[in-house]
Design a protein around this motif. Structure first.
Motif, PDB file in Angstrom:
ATOM      1  N   ASN A   5       0.870  -1.173   0.000  1.00  0.00           N
ATOM      2  CA  ASN A   5       0.000   0.000   0.000  1.00  0.00           C
ATOM      3  C   ASN A   5       0.909   1.226   0.000  1.00  0.00           C
ATOM      4  O   ASN A   5       1.613   1.472   0.986  1.00  0.00           O
ATOM      5  N   TYR A 135      -5.680  -7.725   2.951  1.00  0.00           N
ATOM      6  CA  TYR A 135      -6.080  -6.323   3.046  1.00  0.00           C
ATOM      7  C   TYR A 135      -5.018  -5.569   3.842  1.00  0.00           C
ATOM      8  O   TYR A 135      -4.606  -6.026   4.911  1.00  0.00           O
ATOM      9  N   TYR A 136      -4.599  -4.421   3.307  1.00  0.00           N
ATOM     10  CA  TYR A 136      -3.501  -3.700   3.961  1.00  0.00           C
ATOM     11  C   TYR A 136      -3.815  -2.212   3.991  1.00  0.00           C
ATOM     12  O   TYR A 136      -4.097  -1.611   2.951  1.00  0.00           O
ATOM     13  N   TYR A 137      -3.764  -1.648   5.167  1.00  0.00           N
ATOM     14  CA  TYR A 137      -4.075  -0.221   5.346  1.00  0.00           C
ATOM     15  C   TYR A 137      -2.902   0.485   6.017  1.00  0.00           C
ATOM     16  O   TYR A 137      -2.267  -0.056   6.929  1.00  0.00           O
TER      17      TYR A 137
ATOM     18  N   LEU B  35     -12.858  -8.439   1.616  1.00  0.00           N
ATOM     19  CA  LEU B  35     -11.624  -7.648   1.801  1.00  0.00           C
ATOM     20  C   LEU B  35     -11.098  -7.114   0.467  1.00  0.00           C
ATOM     21  O   LEU B  35     -10.498  -6.040   0.414  1.00  0.00           O
ATOM     22  N   LEU B  38     -12.777  -3.821  -0.183  1.00  0.00           N
ATOM     23  CA  LEU B  38     -12.747  -2.817   0.895  1.00  0.00           C
ATOM     24  C   LEU B  38     -11.764  -1.695   0.542  1.00  0.00           C
ATOM     25  O   LEU B  38     -10.622  -1.970   0.167  1.00  0.00           O
ATOM     26  N   PRO B  39     -12.178  -0.423   0.644  1.00  0.00           N
ATOM     27  CA  PRO B  39     -11.256   0.666   0.298  1.00  0.00           C
ATOM     28  C   PRO B  39     -10.021   0.678   1.216  1.00  0.00           C
ATOM     29  O   PRO B  39     -10.133   0.354   2.400  1.00  0.00           O
ATOM     30  N   THR B  40      -8.875   1.060   0.654  1.00  0.00           N
ATOM     31  CA  THR B  40      -7.652   1.116   1.465  1.00  0.00           C
ATOM     32  C   THR B  40      -7.218   2.553   1.749  1.00  0.00           C
ATOM     33  O   THR B  40      -6.272   2.773   2.484  1.00  0.00           O
ATOM     34  N   SER B  44     -11.196   3.811   4.036  1.00  0.00           N
ATOM     35  CA  SER B  44     -10.948   2.556   4.740  1.00  0.00           C
ATOM     36  C   SER B  44     -11.605   2.607   6.117  1.00  0.00           C
ATOM     37  O   SER B  44     -11.606   3.647   6.772  1.00  0.00           O
ATOM     38  N   PRO B  45     -12.150   1.489   6.589  1.00  0.00           N
ATOM     39  CA  PRO B  45     -12.697   1.492   7.957  1.00  0.00           C
ATOM     40  C   PRO B  45     -11.659   1.888   8.999  1.00  0.00           C
ATOM     41  O   PRO B  45     -11.999   2.472  10.024  1.00  0.00           O
ATOM     42  N   PHE B  46     -10.391   1.603   8.727  1.00  0.00           N
ATOM     43  CA  PHE B  46      -9.344   1.948   9.690  1.00  0.00           C
ATOM     44  C   PHE B  46      -8.979   3.431   9.620  1.00  0.00           C
ATOM     45  O   PHE B  46      -8.344   3.959  10.521  1.00  0.00           O
ATOM     46  N   ALA B  47      -9.361   4.099   8.516  1.00  0.00           N
ATOM     47  CA  ALA B  47      -9.197   5.555   8.445  1.00  0.00           C
ATOM     48  C   ALA B  47     -10.387   6.244   9.103  1.00  0.00           C
ATOM     49  O   ALA B  47     -10.235   7.314   9.700  1.00  0.00           O
TER      50      ALA B  47
END
Lengths: 198, 210
Positions: A5, A135-137, B35, B38-40, B44-47
């Protein structure tokens, strides 16, 4: 699937270990965690944002009932998760060249580990025990580890100068500003999209 | 505590995935499918939830056989691995996830054994902790800054570079005034959104690689 990412690569690896060997490995990690100079090479590599090793004993895989069948394993497992800048090859090459002794102390307890040097069998081993990320954030995909360190240096220098600026005469401010520029000039590298890697 | 390094928390969770022969497609495949879409970035849910520096979700199909003379063995369950590098205390972080993005959490973890749903926050936290692994060694390059502090610092770095370039050779009194204005503007600027690629650059050197 994406291991990448922006400027960050996610590496996952799992290796089997005979249970008695995990005790030795835990001892090594305890020393590594408490004797900071032992981490110096890891810090100096400066392209790892976060990394972790998890020793997972064979009887401690999460078991929640509800129809889940309990694991019956002979080996304990070592999980490794790394978040680094650059390509897989650059990372493994640098690991092998700079951290070979440390890596040997970590992975020599894993079955069939060939050693971090020479690099070819080491790469073959890592490729074999790696599994891909679904999945990578990252909160800052445009920044590498060095960018983060530099940005915090610039922020601290700016905060310091702005606190003093109001009490200065213009001449004193000009001097302080010049010192500020000298302090931060090596930390102003441009962040942005990662280069294309071939 | 090995799960923490400075103020950063290294969360490792292994959630067993439901093994149901009747399910089509299988639960692990349904997680992977979700997954994959899912937007990164900023969505993103983590954003959207607070406190995540970096996080990954991985379906671990099995342990890996490294070859003879090692013994070959296999897991009885597939596991969803959640690896997160986050700010502060674990309970607050998990509560923030459950409050901010419950629909994503449910869509992912509803395929895991014993998942209670994110609506019941305490049950969600207890479930996550039941699946948590203790980190043995945790390294963080920067271990004393929160996500907003880091995003702010990156914004500052960019702005300072521009300010210095634009104010070379300026006479002291004017420089001091301009600097005070610059600092005030920077302080009042909103913190960049997590997951964004930052301000666009005028020089292009490439694209996101894969």
């Amino acid at each position: 699937m994406s291991n990448i990412n922006g400027k960050i690569y996610a590496l996952n690896a799992i290796t089997p270990m005979k249970p008695w060997k995990t005790l030795v490995l835990r001892g090594f990690f305890f020393l590594l965690g408490h004797i900071k100079p032992l981490q110096q090479d890891l810090i100096n590599l400066s392209f790892i944002e976060f990394a972790r090793w998890v020793v997972l004993p064979r009887r401690q895989f999460p078991f929640l009932g509800n129809g889940q069948v309990k694991e019956e394993l002979q080996y304990d497992y070592l999980l490794f998760f790394s978040n680094f800048n650059g390509t897989w090859n650059q990372y493994i090459d640098a690991f092998s060249a700079v951290l070979s002794k440390g890596l040997n102390l970590v992975w020599r307890w894993s079955e069939k580990f060939p050693g971090a040097v020479p690099v070819t069998p080491f790469k073959e081993y890592i490729a074999r025990v790696q599994f891909d990320t679904d999945y990578y954030y990252t909160a800052y995909p445009h920044a590498a580890a060095n960018d983060l360190k530099s940005a915090h240096i610039v922020q601290a220098s700016l905060d310091s100068l702005s606190q003093r600026a109001q009490a200065c005469t213009p001449e004193q401010f000009a001097d302080a500003y010049l010192r500020f520029v000298l302090e931060v000039q090596a930390h102003l590298g441009e962040t942005g999209e990662a280069p294309i890697v071939f | 505590m090995p799960n923490k390094n400075g103020t950063v928390y290294g969360l490792t969770i292994l959630s067993p995935i439901i093994d149901d022969e009747q399910a089509t497609p299988s639960h692990d495949l349904q997680i992977r499918k979700y997954l994959a879409t899912l937007p990164t970035g900023e969505q993103s849910p983590f954003a959207l939830a607070p406190g995540t520096h970096l996080a990954r979700l991985v379906v671990m199909d099995d342990v890996i056989y490294v070859g003879m003379p090692a013994c070959e063995e296999h897991l009885k369950s597939k596991y969803l691995v959640f690896e997160s590098n986050c700010d502060g205390e674990l309970d607050n972080y998990l509560a923030g996830l459950a409050a901010s993005v419950p629909e994503h959490l449910d869509a992912i973890w509803s395929h895991c054994v014993g998942y209670p749903g994110a609506a019941n926050q305490q049950a969600f936290i207890d479930y996550m902790k039941a699946c948590q692994l203790e980190t043995t060694f945790y390294f963080a390059a920067v271990n004393d800054k929160s996500v907003p502090e880091t995003l702010r610092a990156l914004q500052t770095q960019h702005a300072v570079a521009d300010f210095i370039a634009d104010h070379q050779g300026m006479e002291p009194a004017r420089l001091q005034t301009e600097f005070a204005r610059f600092v005030a503007e920077l302080k009042s600027a909103p913190v960049p959104r997590p997951g964004s690629m930052g301000q666009p650059r005028s020089i292009k050197t490439g694209g996101r690689n894969e």
